[in-house]
Enzyme design. Structure first.
Site, PDB file in Angstrom:
ATOM      1  N   ASN A   1       1.949   7.468  10.116  1.00 45.19           N
ATOM      2  CA  ASN A   1       2.497   6.747   8.974  1.00 45.19           C
ATOM      3  C   ASN A   1       1.298   6.280   8.153  1.00 45.19           C
ATOM      4  O   ASN A   1       0.690   5.255   8.452  1.00 45.19           O
ATOM      5  CB  ASN A   1       3.317   5.573   9.526  1.00 45.19           C
ATOM      6  CG  ASN A   1       3.946   4.729   8.461  1.00 45.19           C
ATOM      7  OD1 ASN A   1       3.645   4.866   7.273  1.00 45.19           O
ATOM      8  ND2 ASN A   1       4.820   3.840   8.886  1.00 45.19           N
TER       9      ASN A   1
ATOM     10  N   ARG B   1       5.490  10.219   8.165  1.00 44.76           N
ATOM     11  CA  ARG B   1       6.258   9.477   7.171  1.00 44.76           C
ATOM     12  C   ARG B   1       5.710   9.872   5.800  1.00 44.76           C
ATOM     13  O   ARG B   1       4.516   9.715   5.537  1.00 44.76           O
ATOM     14  CB  ARG B   1       6.080   7.989   7.388  1.00 44.76           C
ATOM     15  CG  ARG B   1       6.854   7.196   6.376  1.00 44.76           C
ATOM     16  CD  ARG B   1       6.676   5.729   6.603  1.00 44.76           C
ATOM     17  NE  ARG B   1       7.497   4.961   5.699  1.00 44.76           N
ATOM     18  CZ  ARG B   1       7.577   3.650   5.723  1.00 44.76           C
ATOM     19  NH1 ARG B   1       6.880   2.969   6.594  1.00 44.76           N
ATOM     20  NH2 ARG B   1       8.343   3.021   4.865  1.00 44.76           N
TER      21      ARG B   1
ATOM     22  N   HIS C   1      12.388   3.072   1.865  1.00 47.16           N
ATOM     23  CA  HIS C   1      12.642   2.476   3.184  1.00 47.16           C
ATOM     24  C   HIS C   1      13.747   3.206   3.941  1.00 47.16           C
ATOM     25  O   HIS C   1      14.423   2.639   4.805  1.00 47.16           O
ATOM     26  CB  HIS C   1      13.033   0.977   3.068  1.00 47.16           C
ATOM     27  CG  HIS C   1      11.892   0.088   2.722  1.00 47.16           C
ATOM     28  ND1 HIS C   1      11.974  -0.909   1.784  1.00 47.16           N
ATOM     29  CD2 HIS C   1      10.629   0.032   3.192  1.00 47.16           C
ATOM     30  CE1 HIS C   1      10.811  -1.536   1.674  1.00 47.16           C
ATOM     31  NE2 HIS C   1       9.970  -0.983   2.527  1.00 47.16           N
TER      32      HIS C   1
ATOM     33  N   HIS D   1      16.081  -5.101   4.227  1.00 45.18           N
ATOM     34  CA  HIS D   1      14.807  -4.798   4.896  1.00 45.18           C
ATOM     35  C   HIS D   1      13.758  -5.692   4.239  1.00 45.18           C
ATOM     36  O   HIS D   1      13.280  -5.404   3.142  1.00 45.18           O
ATOM     37  CB  HIS D   1      14.453  -3.311   4.736  1.00 45.18           C
ATOM     38  CG  HIS D   1      13.111  -2.973   5.311  1.00 45.18           C
ATOM     39  ND1 HIS D   1      12.947  -2.275   6.483  1.00 45.18           N
ATOM     40  CD2 HIS D   1      11.860  -3.282   4.897  1.00 45.18           C
ATOM     41  CE1 HIS D   1      11.669  -2.167   6.762  1.00 45.18           C
ATOM     42  NE2 HIS D   1      10.980  -2.759   5.805  1.00 45.18           N
TER      43      HIS D   1
ATOM     44  N   GLY E   1       6.760  -5.030   2.331  1.00 41.52           N
ATOM     45  CA  GLY E   1       7.578  -4.329   1.348  1.00 41.52           C
ATOM     46  C   GLY E   1       9.012  -4.744   1.616  1.00 41.52           C
ATOM     47  O   GLY E   1       9.368  -4.973   2.765  1.00 41.52           O
TER      48      GLY E   1
ATOM     49  N   ARG F   1       4.021  -7.124  -4.557  1.00 35.69           N
ATOM     50  CA  ARG F   1       4.674  -6.369  -5.641  1.00 35.69           C
ATOM     51  C   ARG F   1       5.702  -7.243  -6.348  1.00 35.69           C
ATOM     52  O   ARG F   1       6.357  -8.073  -5.721  1.00 35.69           O
ATOM     53  CB  ARG F   1       5.368  -5.119  -5.075  1.00 35.69           C
ATOM     54  CG  ARG F   1       4.393  -4.050  -4.676  1.00 35.69           C
ATOM     55  CD  ARG F   1       5.093  -2.881  -4.005  1.00 35.69           C
ATOM     56  NE  ARG F   1       4.780  -2.820  -2.600  1.00 35.69           N
ATOM     57  CZ  ARG F   1       5.455  -2.101  -1.702  1.00 35.69           C
ATOM     58  NH1 ARG F   1       6.494  -1.397  -2.078  1.00 35.69           N
ATOM     59  NH2 ARG F   1       5.089  -2.090  -0.446  1.00 35.69           N
TER      60      ARG F   1
ATOM     61  N   ASP G   1       1.712 -13.403   2.626  1.00 31.16           N
ATOM     62  CA  ASP G   1       2.294 -13.481   3.964  1.00 31.16           C
ATOM     63  C   ASP G   1       3.284 -14.651   4.055  1.00 31.16           C
ATOM     64  O   ASP G   1       2.924 -15.808   3.827  1.00 31.16           O
ATOM     65  CB  ASP G   1       1.155 -13.664   4.984  1.00 31.16           C
ATOM     66  CG  ASP G   1       1.647 -13.482   6.401  1.00 31.16           C
ATOM     67  OD1 ASP G   1       1.346 -12.440   6.992  1.00 31.16           O
ATOM     68  OD2 ASP G   1       2.328 -14.392   6.914  1.00 31.16           O
TER      69      ASP G   1
ATOM     70  N   ARG H   1       4.669 -16.150   6.555  1.00 25.60           N
ATOM     71  CA  ARG H   1       4.350 -17.211   7.526  1.00 25.60           C
ATOM     72  C   ARG H   1       3.324 -18.188   6.948  1.00 25.60           C
ATOM     73  O   ARG H   1       3.434 -19.404   7.131  1.00 25.60           O
ATOM     74  CB  ARG H   1       3.802 -16.603   8.822  1.00 25.60           C
ATOM     75  CG  ARG H   1       4.870 -16.242   9.796  1.00 25.60           C
ATOM     76  CD  ARG H   1       4.304 -15.430  10.913  1.00 25.60           C
ATOM     77  NE  ARG H   1       3.648 -14.225  10.407  1.00 25.60           N
ATOM     78  CZ  ARG H   1       3.188 -13.245  11.157  1.00 25.60           C
ATOM     79  NH1 ARG H   1       3.267 -13.334  12.451  1.00 25.60           N
ATOM     80  NH2 ARG H   1       2.633 -12.179  10.614  1.00 25.60           N
TER      81      ARG H   1
ATOM     82  N   GLU I   1      11.053   2.532  12.601  1.00 23.07           N
ATOM     83  CA  GLU I   1      10.884   3.734  11.784  1.00 23.07           C
ATOM     84  C   GLU I   1      10.204   4.845  12.583  1.00 23.07           C
ATOM     85  O   GLU I   1      10.500   6.021  12.416  1.00 23.07           O
ATOM     86  CB  GLU I   1      10.072   3.387  10.532  1.00 23.07           C
ATOM     87  CG  GLU I   1      10.834   2.467   9.591  1.00 23.07           C
ATOM     88  CD  GLU I   1       9.950   1.633   8.680  1.00 23.07           C
ATOM     89  OE1 GLU I   1       8.978   1.034   9.188  1.00 23.07           O
ATOM     90  OE2 GLU I   1      10.227   1.579   7.481  1.00 23.07           O
TER      91      GLU I   1
END
Ligand code: ADP
Length: 391
Positions: free
Chosen positions: A8, A87, A175, A201, A205, A234, A276, A278, A370
């Site tokens: 990937n 992928r 995705h 999802h 991303g 993004r 992030d 978190r 995935e």
């Protein structure tokens, strides 16, 4: 007995895993090459409960794939790599299922590079490196767009003159490997709840998809992986007038706008702190709180829009790093949604349980995989009798 490898490849990383090539593929090892094209590239291998890191120095995709080959040699222990599953972000309008990658297919996929300039060239570089490293293995491409190819025309087009649709300016959706896995798991867990499903999802991303009877009918991502929800870096949905303003008023060139929209926006741009979730949850600044509030607002809005496109909703599924682990974010997203049948069980949500709702809409947490979807496709191509769609 042979194994399959999954690759990937991102712009500066390559995730990999090794699976046994049998009817119930087992992950034998996994890992990641990081910081390609910098002097500090490294490879991390997780195998037999241990995590080891190897410094690679300066490395490109070819060197990264070679390093993976070296790293997995002890895992293989003399077994063949029968197939490698890749992928690949874009299968254009052609591919709605995995495909064996030969020279003709690779040429067709290279033609889609303008549609995904930041991902497709890297994906294909990894394929070429894998062919060089494992010339005997079957190479299989698994596309992020394939799951969405059945969209009705109104969810596949933009309101531009027709010629742009014909030349490929469409709402592809991405995705797809994650949606494939999650909808397959849901079909096993709750076949009755498969009618009208929205899957969120939510990772670095992020996108959401509406599924009717397991088939994608609409998705928040469109022509590129920029549209829809705000993401780590993004922007998500943006009025195209903003782009006109940036070009005409700020004098920005395409590559500057691309960097702004892909790398400097989203949670990072709004918080001025981090991409992030978190980190933002732990931060005590107004900007971090507002970045989370914007993310939550957009997810809520899309739940409504996607449910409307399905004529209602039976099941809402959370997946991806934020969706699977972010209990607080899930609670905020579902707050006050009782009017549409979404009511969370606070304790189950806190535990990230499989089923986290008490209302008429089943709300679930399903961990995506995935890599397993790619491995199954690779095994199917080997003729081992395992369908890429079945578990
Ligand atoms: P990618 O899209 O790169 O695969 P992931 O699916 O791994 O990304 O998701 C990464 C995101 O998940 C990060 O924003 C991270 O902060 C977030 N995340 C992981 N664990 C938690 C958690 N416990 N609570 C909130 N967010 C989390």
């Amino acid at each position: 007995m042979s194994c399959v490898l999954t690759l990937n490849a991102g712009s500066s990383s390559i995730k990999f895993s090794v699976y046994s090539a049998d009817d119930a593929p087992a992950e034998l090892a996994s890992g990641q090459v990081e910081s390609l094209y910098s002097p500090t590239a490294s490879l991390t291998l997780k195998w037999q409960g241990e995590k080891t890191k190897t410094e690679l120095g300066q490395a490109d995709h070819t060197a990264g794939v070679r390093a993976i080959l070296d790293a997995v040699a002890p895992v293989l222990d003399g077994q063949d790599v029968g197939a490698i599953g890749h992928r690949i972000v874009h299968g254009g309008t052609i591919y709605d299922a995995p495909v064996v990658l030969d020279e003709t297919v690779l040429e067709k996929l290279a033609a889609f590079e303008p549609l995904a300039p930041l991902h497709q060239p890297q994906n294909l570089a990894a394929v070429r490196a894998a062919i060089a490293a494992f010339p005997e293995a079957v190479q299989v491409g698994c596309f992020d767009t394939a799951f969405h190819r059945g969209h009705p025309w109104v969810n596949d087009t933009f309101a531009l003159p027709r010629k742009y649709y014909e030349q490929g300016v469409r709402r592809y959706g991405f995705h797809g490997l994650s949606y494939d896995y999650v909808s397959g798991q849901l079909a096993k867990l709750d076949p009755e709840g498969m009618g009208r499903v929205v899957i969120a999802h939510l990772g670095n991303g992020a996108s959401m998809t509406a599924l009717r009877d397991g088939k994608s009918v609409a998705s928040t991502m469109g022509f590129s992986a920029l549209d829809g929800l705000p993401m780590g870096t993004r922007c998500g949905q943006l009025d195209p007038g903003v782009l006109l303003y940036l070009m005409s008023h700020e004098g920005m060139e395409a590559d500057q706008i691309s960097d702004l929209l892909y790398n400097q926006s989203g949670l990072k741009g709004l918080s001025g702190l981090s991409n992030d979730m978190r980190t933002l949850e732990a931060a005590d600044t107004d900007e971090a709180k507002e970045a989370i509030a914007y993310f939550v607002f957009r997810v809520r809005r899309e739940i409504g829009a996607l449910a409307a496109s399905l004529g209602g909703i039976d099941t809402l599924v959370f997946t991806g790093g934020i969706g699977e682990n972010g209990a607080n974010v899930r609670a905020k997203i579902c707050e006050g949604m009782d009017w549409m049948g979404i009511t969370l069980d606070a304790a189950a949500n806190q535990d990230s349980a499989d089923l986290i709702s008490t209302g008429s809409v089943s709300v679930r947490v399903i961990r995506t995989n995935e890599e397993l979807v790619i491995a199954r496709a690779a095994i199917a191509a080997l003729g081992a009798g395992v369908s890429a769609a079945a578990e």
